[in-house]
Write a protein that holds these residues in place. Structure first.
Motif, PDB file in Angstrom:
ATOM      1  N   SER A 100       1.159  -1.129  -0.132  1.00  0.00           N
ATOM      2  CA  SER A 100      -0.052   0.092  -0.318  1.00  0.00           C
ATOM      3  C   SER A 100       0.775   1.727  -0.314  1.00  0.00           C
ATOM      4  CB  SER A 100      -1.031   0.612   0.917  1.00  0.00           C
ATOM      5  OG  SER A 100       0.215  -0.372   2.283  1.00  0.00           O
ATOM      6  N   VAL A 101       0.119   2.669  -0.477  1.00  0.00           N
ATOM      7  CA  VAL A 101       1.123   3.526  -0.459  1.00  0.00           C
ATOM      8  C   VAL A 101       1.159   4.387   0.875  1.00  0.00           C
ATOM      9  CG1 VAL A 101       1.131   5.591  -1.370  1.00  0.00           C
ATOM     10  CG2 VAL A 101       0.619   4.164  -3.178  1.00  0.00           C
ATOM     11  N   LEU A 102       1.829   4.550   1.917  1.00  0.00           N
ATOM     12  CA  LEU A 102       1.947   5.552   2.525  1.00  0.00           C
ATOM     13  C   LEU A 102       3.369   5.835   2.836  1.00  0.00           C
ATOM     14  CD1 LEU A 102       1.009   5.081   5.767  1.00  0.00           C
ATOM     15  CD2 LEU A 102       2.703   3.083   6.304  1.00  0.00           C
ATOM     16  N   ASP A 103       3.677   7.336   3.059  1.00  0.00           N
ATOM     17  CA  ASP A 103       4.528   8.005   3.257  1.00  0.00           C
ATOM     18  C   ASP A 103       5.093   7.536   3.934  1.00  0.00           C
ATOM     19  OD1 ASP A 103       6.765  10.123   4.154  1.00  0.00           O
ATOM     20  OD2 ASP A 103       6.044  11.708   3.014  1.00  0.00           O
ATOM     21  N   PHE A 104       6.688   6.339   4.730  1.00  0.00           N
ATOM     22  CA  PHE A 104       7.202   6.267   5.826  1.00  0.00           C
ATOM     23  C   PHE A 104       7.640   7.419   6.967  1.00  0.00           C
ATOM     24  CE2 PHE A 104      10.650   4.611   8.418  1.00  0.00           C
ATOM     25  CZ  PHE A 104      10.513   3.683   9.593  1.00  0.00           C
ATOM     26  N   LEU A 105       7.605   8.916   6.662  1.00  0.00           N
ATOM     27  CA  LEU A 105       8.044   9.790   8.123  1.00  0.00           C
ATOM     28  C   LEU A 105       7.045  11.081   8.016  1.00  0.00           C
ATOM     29  CD1 LEU A 105      11.886  10.732   5.971  1.00  0.00           C
ATOM     30  CD2 LEU A 105      10.652   8.874   7.911  1.00  0.00           C
ATOM     31  N   TRP A 106       5.560  10.777   7.496  1.00  0.00           N
ATOM     32  CA  TRP A 106       4.375  11.911   7.964  1.00  0.00           C
ATOM     33  C   TRP A 106       3.189  11.279   8.232  1.00  0.00           C
ATOM     34  CZ3 TRP A 106       6.498  16.314   8.840  1.00  0.00           C
ATOM     35  CH2 TRP A 106       7.795  16.692   8.173  1.00  0.00           C
ATOM     36  N   GLU A 107       2.786   9.987   7.232  1.00  0.00           N
ATOM     37  CA  GLU A 107       1.154  10.047   7.122  1.00  0.00           C
ATOM     38  C   GLU A 107       0.703   9.050   8.798  1.00  0.00           C
ATOM     39  OE1 GLU A 107       0.434   9.034   3.658  1.00  0.00           O
ATOM     40  OE2 GLU A 107       1.128  10.474   2.542  1.00  0.00           O
ATOM     41  N   PHE A 108       1.383   8.550   9.086  1.00  0.00           N
ATOM     42  CA  PHE A 108       0.374   7.772  10.182  1.00  0.00           C
ATOM     43  C   PHE A 108       0.746   7.609  11.930  1.00  0.00           C
ATOM     44  CE2 PHE A 108       4.970   6.525   9.110  1.00  0.00           C
ATOM     45  CZ  PHE A 108       5.673   6.143  10.081  1.00  0.00           C
ATOM     46  N   SER A 109       0.883   7.681  12.880  1.00  0.00           N
ATOM     47  CA  SER A 109       1.301   7.451  14.130  1.00  0.00           C
ATOM     48  C   SER A 109       1.360   6.242  14.494  1.00  0.00           C
ATOM     49  CB  SER A 109       0.015   8.095  15.250  1.00  0.00           C
ATOM     50  OG  SER A 109      -1.071   6.813  15.465  1.00  0.00           O
ATOM     51  N   ALA A 110       1.392   5.100  14.782  1.00  0.00           N
ATOM     52  CA  ALA A 110       1.643   4.196  14.667  1.00  0.00           C
ATOM     53  C   ALA A 110       2.102   2.661  13.641  1.00  0.00           C
ATOM     54  CB  ALA A 110       0.880   3.500  16.203  1.00  0.00           C
ATOM     55  N   ALA A 111       2.876   1.770  13.907  1.00  0.00           N
ATOM     56  CA  ALA A 111       3.426   0.765  12.808  1.00  0.00           C
ATOM     57  C   ALA A 111       2.295  -0.011  12.570  1.00  0.00           C
ATOM     58  CB  ALA A 111       4.111   0.244  13.282  1.00  0.00           C
ATOM     59  N   PRO A 112       1.823  -0.083  11.380  1.00  0.00           N
ATOM     60  CA  PRO A 112       0.317  -1.038  10.712  1.00  0.00           C
ATOM     61  C   PRO A 112      -0.135  -2.201  11.443  1.00  0.00           C
ATOM     62  CG  PRO A 112       2.130  -0.345   8.967  1.00  0.00           C
ATOM     63  CD  PRO A 112       2.370   0.422  10.213  1.00  0.00           C
ATOM     64  N   MET A 113       0.986  -2.414  11.293  1.00  0.00           N
ATOM     65  CA  MET A 113       1.259  -4.102  12.308  1.00  0.00           C
ATOM     66  C   MET A 113       0.993  -4.173  13.821  1.00  0.00           C
ATOM     67  SD  MET A 113       2.662  -5.994   9.043  1.00  0.00           S
ATOM     68  CE  MET A 113       2.651  -7.378   9.521  1.00  0.00           C
ATOM     69  N   GLY A 114       0.655  -3.231  14.237  1.00  0.00           N
ATOM     70  CA  GLY A 114       1.550  -3.331  16.094  1.00  0.00           C
ATOM     71  C   GLY A 114       2.705  -3.259  16.218  1.00  0.00           C
ATOM     72  N   ASP A 115       3.201  -4.943  17.276  1.00  0.00           N
ATOM     73  CA  ASP A 115       4.697  -5.070  17.441  1.00  0.00           C
ATOM     74  C   ASP A 115       4.948  -5.121  16.241  1.00  0.00           C
ATOM     75  OD1 ASP A 115       6.426  -5.486  18.668  1.00  0.00           O
ATOM     76  OD2 ASP A 115       5.949  -6.657  20.166  1.00  0.00           O
ATOM     77  N   VAL A 116       6.568  -4.487  15.712  1.00  0.00           N
ATOM     78  CA  VAL A 116       6.862  -5.417  14.812  1.00  0.00           C
ATOM     79  C   VAL A 116       8.104  -5.365  14.069  1.00  0.00           C
ATOM     80  CG1 VAL A 116       4.503  -5.106  13.273  1.00  0.00           C
ATOM     81  CG2 VAL A 116       6.507  -3.572  13.072  1.00  0.00           C
ATOM     82  N   ASP A 117       8.934  -5.940  13.682  1.00  0.00           N
ATOM     83  CA  ASP A 117      10.368  -5.517  13.754  1.00  0.00           C
ATOM     84  C   ASP A 117      10.657  -4.645  12.190  1.00  0.00           C
ATOM     85  OD1 ASP A 117      11.051  -6.978  15.768  1.00  0.00           O
ATOM     86  OD2 ASP A 117      12.599  -8.145  14.223  1.00  0.00           O
TER      87      ASP A 117
END
Length: 200
Positions: A87-104
């Motif tokens: 999916s399209v997502l700007d890693f530096l701007w567009e979210f507040s937490a990891a989309p899968m929760g607890d991830v590496d």
């Protein structure tokens, strides 16, 4: 593959003062990771948990290897480059937490924003999570990066013994012998011990 011995075109690029390679800078600084660079790291026993986020997935060169090895991978990028199930997502701007929760996190970040990628990754993962970044070995240098290392040093740095090549715009058919020394930089969130150098 023999060690790089240098040539007239690559000295400036290797020193990292500016981008001096021939051709235009790839859009969004896209240089694809050869799958063998991922396989060799995993074969060497690098720690990586089941759920992984690849936030600069490109066409899926890292993602595909991880999925082949049985990892559950969330693949995102700032533009769609054809990576399966991404999916399209700007890693530096567009979210507040990891989309899968607890991830590496494992990625080959755009060189121009590599420091920001490391800082962002360490911000969003939970304590104890692994963050893997494929970076130029010279990422060890620099005042800004030193400030990062003072508070969040890598747990270890896995250096490739041979020079490798990342493919401009994902086209490995046009790549030549590598002029850049690469390494996998590994952070463990809240790790505070001395960094260890390892070799691949």
């Amino acid at each position: 593959m023999k060690d790089w011995t240098g040539n007239k075109r690559t000295l400036g690029a290797t020193l990292g003062a500016s981008y001096l390679a021939t051709g235009e800078r790839p859009r969004e600084d896209y240089y694809a990771t050869h799958p063998d660079m991922v396989r060799e790291l995993l074969n060497a026993g690098a720690p990586l948990r089941q759920r992984v986020w690849e936030p600069a997935c490109g066409a899926g060169h890292i993602v595909n290897v991880l999925r082949e090895r049985g990892h559950e991978v969330c693949a995102t990028d700032i533009v769609d480059r054809g990576c399966p199930d991404s999916s399209v997502l700007d890693f530096l701007w567009e979210f507040s937490a990891a989309p899968m929760g607890d991830v590496d996190i494992m990625t080959n970040p755009p060189y121009a924003t590599a420091l920001e990628f490391v800082e962002r990754a360490l911000q969003v993962v939970k304590p104890g999570a692994n963050v893997w970044m494929l970076l130029r070995l010279q990422f060890l240098e620099g005042k800004a990066r030193r400030r990062l290392y003072d508070v969040a040093p890598p747990a270890d740095v896995w250096v490739f013994s041979e020079r490798r090549t990342c493919a401009k715009n994902g086209d490995f058919s046009k790549t030549e012998g590598g002029a850049i020394a690469y390494a996998w930089f590994h952070w463990i969130k809240n790790h505070r011990r001395d960094c260890i150098i390892k070799w691949l």
